[in-house]
Design a protein around this motif. Structure first.
Motif, mmCIF file in Angstrom:
data_model
loop_
_atom_site.group_PDB
_atom_site.id
_atom_site.type_symbol
_atom_site.label_atom_id
_atom_site.label_comp_id
_atom_site.label_asym_id
_atom_site.label_seq_id
_atom_site.Cartn_x
_atom_site.Cartn_y
_atom_site.Cartn_z
ATOM 1 N N LYS A 201 0.850 -1.308 0.269
ATOM 2 C CA LYS A 201 0.427 -0.081 0.096
ATOM 3 C C LYS A 201 0.554 1.507 -0.185
ATOM 4 O O LYS A 201 -0.067 2.488 0.007
ATOM 5 C CB LYS A 201 -0.913 0.085 1.933
ATOM 6 N N THR A 230 1.820 -0.888 6.637
ATOM 7 C CA THR A 230 0.762 -0.346 6.217
ATOM 8 C C THR A 230 0.348 1.101 7.191
ATOM 9 O O THR A 230 -0.533 2.031 7.559
ATOM 10 C CB THR A 230 0.030 -0.460 5.353
ATOM 11 N N GLN A 278 -9.753 3.622 5.819
ATOM 12 C CA GLN A 278 -8.225 3.188 5.185
ATOM 13 C C GLN A 278 -7.416 4.615 4.789
ATOM 14 O O GLN A 278 -6.259 5.012 4.280
ATOM 15 C CB GLN A 278 -8.310 2.558 3.833
ATOM 16 N N LYS A 279 -8.281 6.076 5.227
ATOM 17 C CA LYS A 279 -8.107 7.427 5.215
ATOM 18 C C LYS A 279 -6.591 7.561 6.028
ATOM 19 O O LYS A 279 -5.654 8.087 5.437
ATOM 20 C CB LYS A 279 -8.820 8.487 5.554
ATOM 21 N N CYS A 280 -6.204 6.867 6.812
ATOM 22 C CA CYS A 280 -5.361 7.338 8.119
ATOM 23 C C CYS A 280 -3.909 6.586 6.822
ATOM 24 O O CYS A 280 -2.588 6.956 6.799
ATOM 25 C CB CYS A 280 -5.105 6.047 9.079
ATOM 26 N N VAL A 281 -3.898 5.491 5.904
ATOM 27 C CA VAL A 281 -3.053 4.712 5.386
ATOM 28 C C VAL A 281 -2.500 6.321 4.486
ATOM 29 O O VAL A 281 -1.926 6.483 3.389
ATOM 30 C CB VAL A 281 -3.320 3.361 4.550
ATOM 31 N N GLU A 282 -3.484 6.492 3.327
ATOM 32 C CA GLU A 282 -3.238 7.380 2.715
ATOM 33 C C GLU A 282 -3.120 8.952 2.846
ATOM 34 O O GLU A 282 -1.985 9.046 2.110
ATOM 35 C CB GLU A 282 -4.875 8.506 2.238
ATOM 36 N N GLU A 283 -2.634 8.703 4.596
ATOM 37 C CA GLU A 283 -2.255 10.522 4.636
ATOM 38 C C GLU A 283 -0.521 10.088 5.367
ATOM 39 O O GLU A 283 0.343 10.843 4.670
ATOM 40 C CB GLU A 283 -2.878 10.577 5.876
ATOM 41 N N VAL A 285 1.245 7.611 3.694
ATOM 42 C CA VAL A 285 1.801 7.323 2.786
ATOM 43 C C VAL A 285 1.600 9.066 1.796
ATOM 44 O O VAL A 285 3.258 9.013 0.992
ATOM 45 C CB VAL A 285 1.109 6.551 1.197
ATOM 46 N N ALA A 286 1.307 9.552 1.785
ATOM 47 C CA ALA A 286 1.216 11.184 1.186
ATOM 48 C C ALA A 286 2.267 11.409 2.136
ATOM 49 O O ALA A 286 3.400 12.006 1.515
ATOM 50 C CB ALA A 286 0.332 11.798 1.369
ATOM 51 N N LYS A 289 5.541 10.315 0.765
ATOM 52 C CA LYS A 289 6.338 10.911 -0.859
ATOM 53 C C LYS A 289 7.014 12.282 -0.177
ATOM 54 O O LYS A 289 8.133 12.462 -0.691
ATOM 55 C CB LYS A 289 4.943 10.644 -1.360
#
Length: 375
Positions: A201, A230, A278-283, A285-286, A289
């Motif tokens: 992820k 993740t 899954q917003k926590c994962v997206e944050e 990962v952002a 990056k």
């Protein structure tokens, strides 16, 4: 007193570097630890609350060896969302993805079997193979790190190929073309494949593809995954494997006679992780990056070459000198912990792994110290 098997295993270089860094930090030194693969985020609140709820409800007893049904079902659901045809019988929940790897290798590797590893690969694959009595065959990556001539190293004793995408230490996300080649080699030569997908992820460029979804691969692929990276749950020790039923059946036997099962209330936290927002994962990962881009810019300014970091949270960097000596001196003089490339294989002895699972401020300061150290 000590067995030959135990003597053959070397200490983990990543944990050794981290231990030294922590000791220096305890002494008050301004240490920046870029040597360990551990997210610096706190585990998301809803996951913590699920564990507390399980504790308060008295879910502190033995669980099934395979894992609680709720978690097994959640893993099956995730796998199906990823395009894999999976049943509960294909799943085993383990205390960490590392233990899933250990169990799987013990279940399928016999004395003298050969296991192909891509050079460089994560530090613990080789010791697991050694414990099982197998022999590691190292295959160097081609230039660009998107391919490797595995076909040239397959022999009659080849039993297993291990791939890790996104890769630790490279950060490479392997393209479909390479995975298709591995699939063809495995099917044509009746070889098993272990696909370590712990960073599936954490992708910045390209597309994650599981080799288990290719034709002919469900019956010969062991998928390894977990929650540490993740969901920032390294200390919780929760992982799993998805494999042909005959393999999971024997992994269950090993687990039942060793650790029994993962911690009961931690498994309920795992359910919350997979089934929750899954917003926590997206944050996370952002943020990874942003940190990756900062480190890339700094390394570009210095003029150092690195593998294409398309996923995970590592940069594999060529420092142009012996990697072990570099890491020791860099930590001693500038208090920055990095991991020597020599820990990950045989070929890339002038490369080091830098983990950017640390703050932006630490990355900025680490770049300044690296410039000073190299000058």
């Amino acid at each position: 007193m000590i067995s030959r098997r135990a003597k053959s295993i070397q200490p983990s270089a990543t944990l050794s570097i981290s231990s030294t860094a922590k000791e220096l930090a305890r002494q008050g030194k301004p240490v920046i630890n870029m040597g360990v693969g551990e997210p610096d985020f706190v585990t998301p609140k809803h996951i913590i609350e699920a564990a507390i709820k399980a504790l308060n409800e008295g879910k502190t007893f033995y669980t099934p060896t395979r894992g609680i049904p709720e978690l097994v079902d959640a893993i099956v659901e995730k796998a199906k969302q990823d395009g894999l045809d999976v049943k509960a019988e294909n799943v085993i929940v383990t205390p960490g993805a590392k233990y899933a790897i250990f169990e799987a290798i013990l279940a399928v590797i016999e004395e003298g079997d050969e296991v192909i590893l891509l050079d460089p690969s994560w530090v613990s694959y080789e010791p697991c193979v050694q414990v099982a009595g197998g022999k590691v065959v190292w295959v160097p990556h081609s230039e660009g790190f998107s391919d490797a001539p595995i076909e040239e190293y397959v022999k009659q004793k080849t039993k297993l190929i291990i791939i890790n995408s996104p890769s630790n230490p490279l950060g490479v996300v392997y393209p479909k073309e390479f995975l298709k080649k591995v699939r063809d080699i495995a099917v044509d030569n009746d070889i098993l494949v272990m696909s370590d997908e712990i960073y599936d992820k954490i992708i910045f460029e390209g597309e994650f593809v599981s080799i288990a979804g290719f034709d002919g691969m469900p019956e010969r692929t062991i998928v390894i995954n977990g929650f540490s990276k993740t969901y920032a749950m390294t200390g919780w020790r929760l992982g799993y494997a998805i494999a042909p039923e005959e393999i999971t059946k024997h992994m269950l036997r090993i687990q039942s006679h060793s650790v029994s099962h993962p911690t009961s209330f931690v498994q309920y936290a795992g359910v919350a992780a997979l089934k929750g927002d899954q917003k926590c994962v997206e944050e996370m990962v952002a943020e990874f990056k942003v940190r990756r881009d900062m480190l890339m810019e700094g390394l570009d300014e210095i003029g150092l070459k690195y593998a294409p970091p398309k996923g995970a949270f590592y940069m594999f960097v060529d420092v142009g000198q012996d990697s072990m000596k570099f890491c020791e001196e860099f930590l001693k003089k500038e208090y920055v912990a990095a991991t020597p490339g020599s820990a990950f294989g045989r070929v890339f002895t002038t490369w080091v792994r830098l983990s950017y699972a640390t703050s932006r401020e630490n990355i900025e300061e680490a770049i300044r110290r690296l410039k000073r150290f190299l000058s």
